[in-house]
Every structure is written in structure tokens, then in C-alpha cells.
Design a protein around this motif. Structure first.
Motif, mmCIF file in Angstrom:
data_model
loop_
_atom_site.group_PDB
_atom_site.id
_atom_site.type_symbol
_atom_site.label_atom_id
_atom_site.label_comp_id
_atom_site.label_asym_id
_atom_site.label_seq_id
_atom_site.Cartn_x
_atom_site.Cartn_y
_atom_site.Cartn_z
ATOM 1 N N UNK A 184 13.323 21.490 -10.993
ATOM 2 C CA UNK A 184 12.727 22.759 -10.535
ATOM 3 C C UNK A 184 11.211 22.775 -10.715
ATOM 4 N N UNK A 185 10.755 22.086 -11.748
ATOM 5 C CA UNK A 185 9.322 21.990 -11.981
ATOM 6 C C UNK A 185 8.602 21.417 -10.751
ATOM 7 N N UNK A 186 9.227 20.453 -10.105
ATOM 8 C CA UNK A 186 8.646 19.844 -8.892
ATOM 9 C C UNK A 186 8.879 20.724 -7.673
ATOM 10 N N UNK A 187 10.130 21.157 -7.528
ATOM 11 C CA UNK A 187 10.501 21.875 -6.290
ATOM 12 C C UNK A 187 9.771 23.210 -6.173
ATOM 13 N N UNK A 188 9.506 23.842 -7.310
ATOM 14 C CA UNK A 188 8.940 25.200 -7.254
ATOM 15 C C UNK A 188 7.407 25.246 -7.277
ATOM 16 N N UNK A 189 6.767 24.071 -7.148
ATOM 17 C CA UNK A 189 5.293 24.054 -7.154
ATOM 18 C C UNK A 189 4.745 24.894 -6.002
ATOM 19 N N UNK A 190 3.901 25.875 -6.327
ATOM 20 C CA UNK A 190 3.262 26.764 -5.323
ATOM 21 C C UNK A 190 4.272 27.598 -4.535
ATOM 22 N N UNK A 191 5.388 27.924 -5.168
ATOM 23 C CA UNK A 191 6.426 28.723 -4.501
ATOM 24 C C UNK A 191 6.540 30.083 -5.195
ATOM 25 N N UNK A 192 6.670 31.138 -4.385
ATOM 26 C CA UNK A 192 6.896 32.483 -4.929
ATOM 27 C C UNK A 192 8.371 32.586 -5.350
ATOM 28 N N UNK A 193 8.589 32.670 -6.655
ATOM 29 C CA UNK A 193 9.948 32.639 -7.193
ATOM 30 C C UNK A 193 10.800 33.823 -6.698
ATOM 31 N N UNK A 194 10.127 34.903 -6.319
ATOM 32 C CA UNK A 194 10.866 36.081 -5.837
ATOM 33 C C UNK A 194 11.475 35.867 -4.455
ATOM 34 N N UNK A 195 11.135 34.734 -3.831
ATOM 35 C CA UNK A 195 11.612 34.525 -2.460
ATOM 36 C C UNK A 195 12.693 33.456 -2.357
ATOM 37 N N UNK A 196 13.214 33.025 -3.505
ATOM 38 C CA UNK A 196 14.222 31.952 -3.451
ATOM 39 C C UNK A 196 15.475 32.304 -4.263
ATOM 40 N N UNK A 197 16.535 31.568 -3.949
ATOM 41 C CA UNK A 197 17.774 31.612 -4.740
ATOM 42 C C UNK A 197 17.959 30.197 -5.289
ATOM 43 N N UNK A 198 18.420 30.095 -6.531
ATOM 44 C CA UNK A 198 18.658 28.751 -7.090
ATOM 45 C C UNK A 198 20.157 28.550 -7.292
ATOM 46 N N UNK A 199 20.657 27.438 -6.756
ATOM 47 C CA UNK A 199 22.075 27.098 -6.933
ATOM 48 C C UNK A 199 22.186 25.918 -7.882
ATOM 49 N N UNK A 200 22.891 26.138 -8.988
ATOM 50 C CA UNK A 200 23.139 25.037 -9.922
ATOM 51 C C UNK A 200 24.460 24.381 -9.549
ATOM 52 N N UNK A 201 24.378 23.116 -9.159
ATOM 53 C CA UNK A 201 25.578 22.380 -8.751
ATOM 54 C C UNK A 201 25.640 21.050 -9.496
ATOM 55 N N UNK A 202 26.382 20.990 -10.615
ATOM 56 C CA UNK A 202 26.511 19.688 -11.281
ATOM 57 C C UNK A 202 27.149 18.696 -10.298
ATOM 58 N N UNK A 203 26.526 17.548 -10.127
ATOM 59 C CA UNK A 203 26.988 16.617 -9.088
ATOM 60 C C UNK A 203 28.433 16.187 -9.337
ATOM 61 N N UNK A 204 28.775 16.043 -10.605
ATOM 62 C CA UNK A 204 30.124 15.597 -10.977
ATOM 63 C C UNK A 204 31.186 16.654 -10.676
ATOM 64 N N UNK A 205 30.755 17.884 -10.416
ATOM 65 C CA UNK A 205 31.731 18.958 -10.146
ATOM 66 C C UNK A 205 31.953 19.164 -8.644
ATOM 67 N N UNK A 206 31.076 18.592 -7.819
ATOM 68 C CA UNK A 206 31.168 18.843 -6.374
ATOM 69 C C UNK A 206 32.339 18.069 -5.766
ATOM 70 N N UNK A 207 33.216 18.810 -5.112
ATOM 71 C CA UNK A 207 34.346 18.202 -4.400
ATOM 72 C C UNK A 207 35.274 17.398 -5.286
ATOM 73 N N UNK A 208 35.301 17.707 -6.576
ATOM 74 C CA UNK A 208 36.038 16.849 -7.515
ATOM 75 C C UNK A 208 37.201 17.558 -8.212
ATOM 76 N N UNK A 209 37.315 18.874 -8.005
ATOM 77 C CA UNK A 209 38.282 19.686 -8.757
ATOM 78 C C UNK A 209 37.990 19.692 -10.241
ATOM 79 N N UNK A 210 36.778 19.316 -10.589
ATOM 80 C CA UNK A 210 36.380 19.197 -11.980
ATOM 81 C C UNK A 210 35.292 20.231 -12.256
ATOM 82 N N UNK A 211 35.701 21.498 -12.241
ATOM 83 C CA UNK A 211 34.721 22.580 -12.370
ATOM 84 C C UNK A 211 34.079 22.581 -13.752
ATOM 85 N N UNK A 212 32.807 22.977 -13.819
ATOM 86 C CA UNK A 212 32.137 23.054 -15.122
ATOM 87 C C UNK A 212 32.733 24.201 -15.937
#
Ligand code: PEP
Length: 240
Positions: free
Chosen positions: A144-172
Motif C-alpha cells: 500500500x505504501x507504493x500503491x497509495x503514493x499521491x492518492x487521495x485515500x478518501x477516493x479508494x476502497x482497499x480489498x485484502x485478499x490473502x493469495x492463499x485464500x483465493x479460490x482455495x476454500x481456505x478462508x482466513x
């Protein structure tokens, strides 16, 4: 009353819009964001009119316009009614070598065109499972430190998706989700955070009750319109 966001990522799949129309009948679903493939976006704008559903895209070009064969600009998306757009999904990082700098540029193009970016971040499995949470926090905050450079935080939504949980039936676990999303909120001040990774029928009630979760980014389960409608109704009841 809190609204739980259902952001539906169809990925490279087709879900007939008529099936969503049928499942949604005459009710409003103004906390649902549907992100179909580019070709089906116009079809899905029907649902925006009939059921107040928001329309999203799954990707956008980091460039404004010009000689970029195969790319779709934020301006083009805005013109056809797109209001949200997923960026930096782990599948784009893995299969399309998307970098954090590119994701940052995409976020800028979207905001310039009044489209809300849904920024995805998430970690791989760590070698020591007892340190997974700690690793996750460090990893996503550095992304996020990289992605949010010069970005107005009030204009975004952040989705936390652990890669190991995606499509794996292995929910966090709820504890894991709470720790990571709390850290994201604390360090970025973002208002809306989503959880993504095998979210569905078996776990949605528990996840919806975690105070720092404002919604879910949903892959597999979003291909089933009746399930999305069922979960949306039940969560509404839980919040009443
Ligand atoms: C996703 O790809 O964003 C995702 C969360 O997928 P799934 O729900 O299938 O794990």
C-alpha cells in the motif's frame, strides 16, 4: 445502518445478466457491485437501472489514451457507466506481471475519471505459519505504501485478499482478517475495507460480523446470482 458491500468479480467467466435479473426481481441491491468481463459491462448496466446495482470493471489501462493495443482506458469505462474498478488483483500480478507502480498509475487514471478503485493487496503463505498474521500486515502495508503514493485515500476502497485464500476454500480466520484490516485502516485511514478469498455460503455470516470488514470481494460465489441475493438479504437482517 452499516451497509455490507458485495463486490462481485466474475473474472474471465460469463454470467448471463438475465439470471441476475431473475434472482434480483424487483428489489434494490444498492450495496452490490458487479464486475463482469469487459464485453458484458454494457449488458449489466441494465441492472444498474432496474436494481440500483453498481457496475464495475476488473482492470483498466494505466495510460490515458493512445497506442496501447488491447487496452481499455478509464475514460472509456466511465463513458459506459462504470463506477468501480478492481486494480492490482493477485492474478494480474501473477499472470500479467502487473507492478505496484502500474497499479498506482491505474488508481490515478480511475480517480481522474470519477471511478472508485478497489485496490487489492494480499500475501502468500509464510514459511512459519505462526507468523502468518505478522507477515501479512508487513506485506500489505508495504504494498500500500507504493500503491497509495499521491492518492487521495478518501477516493479508494482497499480489498485484502490473502493469495492463499483465493479460490482455495481456505478462508482466513476471523482473527487474521481483523488483525490485517485493522492495521490497514489504522495506517492508511481508508474508510472502506473488503475481505476477499473463498468468501461464500459457509463463512459469510461470521465474516460480515467482523467490525472492520465493510464488505467482500467475491470470485467463485459471485457466479451464483441466487447465492449473492441470499447472502445480501441475510446480512441486511444481521445488521438490523
Ligand atoms: C478473487 O479472485 O478476488 C476472489 C476472492 O476469488 P474467490 O472468492 O473465488 O476466492
Amino acid at each position: 445502518m452499516k451497509k455490507f458491500i458485495f463486490a462481485c468479480n466474475f473474472k474471465m467467466n460469463v454470467v448471463d445478466v438475465e439470471k441476475y435479473m431473475e434472482a434480483m426481481k424487483d428489489e434494490n441491491y444498492d450495496n452490490v457491485i458487479i464486475c463482469p468481463n469487459f464485453c458484458d459491462i454494457r449488458e449489466y448496466t441494465k441492472l444498474n437501472k432496474s436494481n440500483k446495482v453498481f457496475i464495475g470493471a476488473q482492470n483498466v489501462s494505466e495510460f490515458e489514451k493512445g497506442a496501447h493495443t488491447g487496452e481499455v482506458s478509464a475514460e472509456m469505462l466511465a463513458k459506459i457507466g462504470v463506477q468501480f474498478c478492481i486494480v492490482g488483483h493477485s492474478e494480474r500480478k501473477k499472470y500479467n506481471t502487473e507492478t505496484l507502480i502500474q497499479t498506482n498509475e491505474k488508481v490515478k487514471r480511475l480517480i481522474e475519471n470519477n471511478i472508485t478503485p478497489i485496490i487489492c493487496v494480499g500475501e502468500e503463505l509464510y514459511s512459519d505459519p505462526t507468523k502468518q498474521e505478522e507477515y501479512a500486515v508487513r506485506y500489505v502495508l508495504s504494498e500500500l505504501n507504493e500503491i497509495l503514493k499521491d492518492i487521495d485515500i478518501n477516493k479508494v476502497i482497499i480489498a485484502y485478499e490473502p493469495i492463499w485464500a483465493i479460490g482455495s476454500n481456505n478462508v482466513a480466520s476471523s482473527q487474521h482478517i481483523k488483525t490485517v484490516l485493522s492495521a490497514i485502516k489504522k495506517y492508511t485511514n481508508v474508510e472502506f475495507t473488503l475481505y476477499g478469498g473463498s468468501f461464500g455460503e459457509k463463512n459469510y455470516e461470521e465474516i460480515a460480523m467482523i467490525d472492520v470488514v465493510d464488505g467482500a470481494l467475491i470470485g467463485g460465489a459471485s457466479l451464483k446470482p441466487e447465492l449473492i441475493c441470499k447472502m445480501q438479504k441475510r446480512v441486511k437482517e444481521l445488521y438490523e
